[in-house]
Design a protein around this motif. Structure first.
Motif, PDB file in Angstrom:
ATOM      1  N   ASP A  72      22.729 -24.750  27.582  1.00  8.74           N
ATOM      2  CA  ASP A  72      22.451 -24.783  26.377  1.00  8.74           C
ATOM      3  C   ASP A  72      22.248 -25.887  25.428  1.00  8.74           C
ATOM      4  OD1 ASP A  72      22.870 -21.951  26.029  1.00  8.74           O
ATOM      5  OD2 ASP A  72      24.945 -22.145  25.503  1.00  8.74           O
ATOM      6  N   PRO A  73      21.373 -26.146  24.242  1.00  7.51           N
ATOM      7  CA  PRO A  73      21.283 -27.384  23.602  1.00  7.51           C
ATOM      8  C   PRO A  73      22.412 -28.176  23.314  1.00  7.51           C
ATOM      9  CG  PRO A  73      20.178 -25.359  22.696  1.00  7.51           C
ATOM     10  CD  PRO A  73      21.029 -24.972  23.729  1.00  7.51           C
ATOM     11  N   GLN A  74      22.194 -29.539  23.479  1.00  9.20           N
ATOM     12  CA  GLN A  74      23.457 -30.306  23.393  1.00  9.20           C
ATOM     13  C   GLN A  74      23.777 -30.727  21.852  1.00  9.20           C
ATOM     14  OE1 GLN A  74      21.688 -33.143  25.681  1.00  9.20           O
ATOM     15  NE2 GLN A  74      21.915 -32.202  27.874  1.00  9.20           N
ATOM     16  N   LEU A  75      25.025 -31.007  21.829  1.00  8.42           N
ATOM     17  CA  LEU A  75      25.515 -31.105  20.451  1.00  8.42           C
ATOM     18  C   LEU A  75      26.595 -32.323  20.534  1.00  8.42           C
ATOM     19  CD1 LEU A  75      25.389 -31.127  17.268  1.00  8.42           C
ATOM     20  CD2 LEU A  75      26.921 -29.149  17.654  1.00  8.42           C
ATOM     21  N   LEU A  76      26.485 -33.526  19.918  1.00  7.16           N
ATOM     22  CA  LEU A  76      27.450 -34.534  19.955  1.00  7.16           C
ATOM     23  C   LEU A  76      28.274 -34.593  18.530  1.00  7.16           C
ATOM     24  CD1 LEU A  76      28.735 -37.086  21.400  1.00  7.16           C
ATOM     25  CD2 LEU A  76      26.770 -38.312  20.385  1.00  7.16           C
ATOM     26  N   LEU A  77      29.197 -34.328  18.702  1.00  5.89           N
ATOM     27  CA  LEU A  77      30.274 -34.654  17.426  1.00  5.89           C
ATOM     28  C   LEU A  77      31.082 -35.838  17.428  1.00  5.89           C
ATOM     29  CD1 LEU A  77      31.731 -30.906  17.344  1.00  5.89           C
ATOM     30  CD2 LEU A  77      29.628 -31.725  16.377  1.00  5.89           C
ATOM     31  N   VAL A  78      31.061 -36.712  16.072  1.00 11.20           N
ATOM     32  CA  VAL A  78      31.699 -37.695  15.947  1.00 11.20           C
ATOM     33  C   VAL A  78      32.509 -37.751  14.843  1.00 11.20           C
ATOM     34  CG1 VAL A  78      30.939 -40.180  15.925  1.00 11.20           C
ATOM     35  CG2 VAL A  78      29.544 -38.797  16.881  1.00 11.20           C
ATOM     36  N   HIS A  79      33.853 -37.987  15.150  1.00 12.29           N
ATOM     37  CA  HIS A  79      34.944 -37.971  14.370  1.00 12.29           C
ATOM     38  C   HIS A  79      35.121 -39.288  13.260  1.00 12.29           C
ATOM     39  CE1 HIS A  79      37.897 -40.573  15.853  1.00 12.29           C
ATOM     40  NE2 HIS A  79      37.416 -40.396  17.019  1.00 12.29           N
ATOM     41  N   GLY A  80      35.909 -39.274  12.356  1.00 10.83           N
ATOM     42  CA  GLY A  80      36.115 -40.194  11.525  1.00 10.83           C
ATOM     43  C   GLY A  80      37.700 -40.938  11.416  1.00 10.83           C
TER      44      GLY A  80
END
Length: 376
Positions: A72-80
């Motif tokens: 599937d399409p790729q999604l990167l999640l970057v936390h705080g």
């Protein structure tokens, strides 16, 4: 690369004791939260060698997770700051059927290693870490990036490297949410400022560490308490919290990456954020995003605070889906889209903010105005 080892769990009065899957893990750490334990056990580790000069090549273990189908399409999640990838736990539920998602805990956060002996937790180092993560660990080649809080600054530094250096991947969309990305307009709380003081900072951390650990309560707060306790997250705050100094020294340079970026942007803000008020979003939009030729959209979540991914995960996921499916209107169609969208939205849905394009006002076919009155 260090791979994850299975974690033995022994249930006893709802307590779980984890073994040691990597050097990042404390021996015999006790989990009081099933949510936190499950997040930890489902993860993997890899090693990262810091690029920060003062860290002298230190190697740290980094915890990460992936979700969904790799096709599937790729999604990167970057936390705080001061939390971890667990911030996205609820939003991922709405996205994992359509995207292959990757997220990690930066050193000093979550279930990653948190060295305390004068280790410098730098935003630029985390930007290099992010590049290593997408290239070597999850092997992303064409992905969207969602950033929040401290992660917005990491993402902007990462964007600068991407624009200026040859990279074997494509960033196809850039999401930015609540962040002190322009500190002159932030409402920093005293607890954030005190960590920068060489005397008051250690005293404040010592006071926090003297408090008894939370062992019961609602599932979400208990999970965050466990994650914070892992590898002395409170002690790490004294060092990680100094990132504000790096941000204020570089924020103009990093923000300048936005108008020169060819990547579409969706800018999303929880309106009730007390630390990073809406004036920050308004300023950054007006100065760096409003006049871009490439697709840019500005959204306000009226009933979300600093953590829109937890306050309104379904509504935030809806914006992600809309942007990545080509549903954001062009500047020319923005007014019509705004009219329809804002008429149909519920009280919790995002408000679409269109571009501010000053135009000469003319009303074809209207009656004529004169100071003496209207002429028909």
């Amino acid at each position: 690369m260090k791979t994850f080892k299975s974690v033995p769990a022994f249930a006893a009065l709802a307590l779980f004791t984890a073994g040691s899957p990597a050097t990042a893990q404390e021996n015999d750490f006790v989990f009081y939260s099933e949510l936190a334990r499950a997040w930890y056990e489902a993860g993997s580790y890899f090693e990262w060698q810091s690029t920060t000069e003062n860290n002298n090549g230190a190697v740290v273990d980094v915890h990460y997770r992936t979700f969904g189908d790799p096709e599937d399409p790729q999604l990167l999640l970057v936390h705080g700051y001061p939390r971890s990838s667990f911030d996205y736990e609820e939003m991922i539920v709405y996205l994992q059927d359509d995207y292959y998602i990757a997220t990690l805990d930066f050193p000093g956060f979550g279930f990653s290693e948190k060295p305390l002996n004068d280790y410098s937790y730098m935003l630029e180092d985390d930007a290099r870490l992010l590049d290593f993560f997408v290239r070597e660990i999850v092997e992303f080649d064409d992905f969207a990036m969602f950033t929040h809080d401290r992660g917005v600054s990491v993402g902007l530094a990462f964007l600068g490297h991407y624009l200026d250096e040859d990279r074997p991947y494509t960033i196809n969309y850039h999401f930015l949410s609540n962040s002190g990305m322009f500190l002159p307009l932030a409402n920093l709380v005293p607890g954030q400022r005190v960590l920068l003081d060489p005397v008051r900072g250690p005293a404040a951390i010592a006071e926090l560490k003297s408090r008894p650990r939370q062992t019961e309560g609602d599932p979400e707060s208990l999970a965050y308490a466990d994650i914070q306790a892992f590898n002395d997250g409170i002690g790490a705050r004294l060092h990680v919290g100094k990132y504000l100094l790096e941000r204020v020294a570089n924020e103009y340079r990093w923000l300048d990456n936005l108008p020169r970026s060819p990547i579409p942007v969706a800018y999303v803000w929880g309106a009730l954020d007390p630390v990073n008020p809406l004036r920050t979003a308004n300023y950054v939009w007006a100065e760096y995003l409003n006049e871009r030729d490439v697709e840019s959209s500005f959204w306000v979540l009226p009933t979300a605070s600093h953590y829109p991914q937890r306050d309104r995960p379904a509504e935030l996921a809806r914006i992600v889906n809309l942007a990545l499916s080509g549903g954001v209107p062009s500047q020319e169609d923005g007014d019509d889209f705004m009219w329809t969208w804002n008429r149909q939205r519920t009280e919790h849905d995002a408000i679409f903010i269109g571009h501010s394009i000053i135009r000469e006002m003319e009303f074809e076919g209207a009656v004529e105005y004169t100071p003496q009155g209207y002429r028909y």
